[in-house]
Design a protein around this motif. Sequence first.
Motif, short mmCIF file in Angstrom:
data_model
loop_
_atom_site.label_atom_id
_atom_site.label_comp_id
_atom_site.label_asym_id
_atom_site.label_seq_id
_atom_site.Cartn_x
_atom_site.Cartn_y
_atom_site.Cartn_z
N GLU A 50 0.80 -1.22 0.00
CA GLU A 50 0.00 0.00 0.00
C GLU A 50 0.84 1.28 0.00
O GLU A 50 0.29 2.36 0.12
CB GLU A 50 -0.94 -0.01 1.20
N ASN A 51 2.17 1.12 -0.12
CA ASN A 51 3.07 2.27 -0.13
C ASN A 51 2.83 3.18 1.08
O ASN A 51 2.61 4.39 0.93
CB ASN A 51 2.93 3.04 -1.44
N ILE A 52 2.86 2.59 2.26
CA ILE A 52 2.65 3.35 3.49
C ILE A 52 3.83 3.13 4.44
O ILE A 52 4.55 2.15 4.33
CB ILE A 52 1.34 2.94 4.22
N GLN A 53 3.98 4.06 5.35
CA GLN A 53 4.98 3.92 6.40
C GLN A 53 4.28 3.40 7.64
O GLN A 53 3.18 3.85 7.97
CB GLN A 53 5.65 5.25 6.71
N VAL A 54 4.90 2.45 8.32
CA VAL A 54 4.34 1.87 9.52
C VAL A 54 5.22 2.24 10.71
O VAL A 54 6.43 2.01 10.69
CB VAL A 54 4.23 0.33 9.41
N LYS A 55 4.60 2.84 11.72
CA LYS A 55 5.31 3.17 12.94
C LYS A 55 4.56 2.53 14.09
O LYS A 55 3.36 2.72 14.24
CB LYS A 55 5.38 4.68 13.15
N MET A 56 5.27 1.75 14.86
CA MET A 56 4.66 1.06 15.99
C MET A 56 4.74 1.95 17.22
O MET A 56 5.80 2.46 17.56
CB MET A 56 5.39 -0.25 16.23
N ILE A 57 3.59 2.15 17.87
CA ILE A 57 3.52 2.89 19.13
C ILE A 57 3.13 1.86 20.19
O ILE A 57 2.13 1.17 20.04
CB ILE A 57 2.45 4.01 19.08
N GLY A 58 3.92 1.74 21.22
CA GLY A 58 3.62 0.74 22.23
C GLY A 58 4.52 0.87 23.43
O GLY A 58 5.33 1.79 23.53
N ALA A 59 4.38 -0.07 24.34
CA ALA A 59 5.19 -0.10 25.55
C ALA A 59 5.64 -1.53 25.80
O ALA A 59 4.85 -2.47 25.66
CB ALA A 59 4.40 0.42 26.75
N VAL A 60 6.91 -1.67 26.12
CA VAL A 60 7.46 -2.97 26.48
C VAL A 60 8.19 -2.83 27.81
O VAL A 60 8.55 -1.73 28.22
CB VAL A 60 8.43 -3.52 25.40
N GLY A 61 8.41 -3.95 28.46
CA GLY A 61 9.18 -3.95 29.69
C GLY A 61 10.66 -3.98 29.39
O GLY A 61 11.08 -4.17 28.24
N ASP A 62 11.46 -3.81 30.42
CA ASP A 62 12.91 -3.84 30.25
C ASP A 62 13.42 -5.27 30.42
O ASP A 62 14.38 -5.53 31.14
CB ASP A 62 13.60 -2.86 31.19
N ASP A 63 12.76 -6.20 29.73
CA ASP A 63 13.12 -7.61 29.81
C ASP A 63 13.48 -8.13 28.42
O ASP A 63 13.46 -7.39 27.45
CB ASP A 63 11.97 -8.41 30.43
N ARG A 64 13.77 -9.42 28.34
CA ARG A 64 14.19 -10.00 27.05
C ARG A 64 13.08 -9.97 26.01
O ARG A 64 13.35 -9.86 24.82
CB ARG A 64 14.72 -11.42 27.24
N TYR A 65 11.81 -10.05 26.41
CA TYR A 65 10.71 -10.00 25.45
C TYR A 65 10.61 -8.62 24.81
O TYR A 65 10.38 -8.49 23.62
CB TYR A 65 9.38 -10.37 26.12
N GLY A 66 10.76 -7.58 25.63
CA GLY A 66 10.73 -6.23 25.10
C GLY A 66 11.86 -5.98 24.13
O GLY A 66 11.67 -5.42 23.04
N GLU A 67 13.06 -6.41 24.52
CA GLU A 67 14.22 -6.25 23.64
C GLU A 67 14.01 -6.99 22.32
O GLU A 67 14.26 -6.46 21.24
CB GLU A 67 15.48 -6.79 24.32
N LYS A 68 13.53 -8.23 22.42
CA LYS A 68 13.32 -9.06 21.21
C LYS A 68 12.27 -8.43 20.30
O LYS A 68 12.43 -8.42 19.07
CB LYS A 68 12.89 -10.47 21.61
N PHE A 69 11.21 -7.89 20.87
CA PHE A 69 10.16 -7.27 20.08
C PHE A 69 10.72 -6.10 19.27
O PHE A 69 10.48 -5.98 18.06
CB PHE A 69 9.02 -6.81 20.99
N ILE A 70 11.47 -5.23 19.91
CA ILE A 70 12.05 -4.07 19.23
C ILE A 70 13.04 -4.51 18.16
O ILE A 70 13.03 -3.99 17.03
CB ILE A 70 12.71 -3.11 20.25
N VAL A 71 13.88 -5.50 18.46
CA VAL A 71 14.84 -6.01 17.48
C VAL A 71 14.12 -6.55 16.25
O VAL A 71 14.50 -6.27 15.12
CB VAL A 71 15.75 -7.10 18.11
N GLU A 72 13.04 -7.33 16.47
CA GLU A 72 12.29 -7.90 15.35
C GLU A 72 11.64 -6.82 14.49
O GLU A 72 11.65 -6.91 13.26
CB GLU A 72 11.23 -8.89 15.84
N LEU A 73 11.06 -5.81 15.13
CA LEU A 73 10.47 -4.72 14.36
C LEU A 73 11.53 -4.03 13.51
O LEU A 73 11.33 -3.82 12.30
CB LEU A 73 9.80 -3.70 15.29
N ASN A 74 12.66 -3.67 14.12
CA ASN A 74 13.74 -3.00 13.39
C ASN A 74 14.28 -3.88 12.27
O ASN A 74 14.52 -3.41 11.17
CB ASN A 74 14.86 -2.60 14.34
N LYS A 75 14.45 -5.17 12.56
CA LYS A 75 14.98 -6.10 11.56
C LYS A 75 14.07 -6.17 10.35
O LYS A 75 14.52 -6.37 9.23
CB LYS A 75 15.14 -7.49 12.20
#
Length: 189
Positions: A50-75
Amino acid sequence: TCHKKLLENKGTTEGTVPEKPTNGDHAATTAIEQPAPTLGQLAIDCSAEENIQVKMIGAVGDDRYGEKFIVELNKNGVDASGIVTVPNTRSSICFVMVEHTSRENRCLFTLRATATWKKADFINAEQLGGGIRPDLVVAQMEIDREVVETMIETAGKAGIEFCLNAAPAAPIGRRFYQHLTHLLLNEPE
């Protein structure tokens, strides 16, 4: 549509059970898996389609799940700059039990980092987009109802499209429906 694809895959873990448990029943899972594709991959596919930009707005904890989520989004090329890491808090997690034959499901989720969102976090259009005015806001009822209602009203008054995935089923005030441009209902809702 892409909006629906993004909503259907929200970082869950699935467990298959022989039959859907009723209220108060327990069930043993026959398989546990992470659904594929990832939320990030769906966002990339949608943005390309759809030729759109996607920006995720959210909150994660300072744990391994939060880190993994951000890494996966960036990747996967999703702008994760709208993700807030909440110190001394665990990430919210959703576990989905899927009945083997009918594929009906029940969700169990924890309100941890996502429970830190307050109404004041979404009182202007730029807050909805993490500092930029978005074209579309997609939200679920997995955070406080009053926070979601504030998001809906803010978007509506600013002329921003709003897609609400009403899961889990929770009523919103009647006056907020006028601001919804898209409403997704799952079978129980």
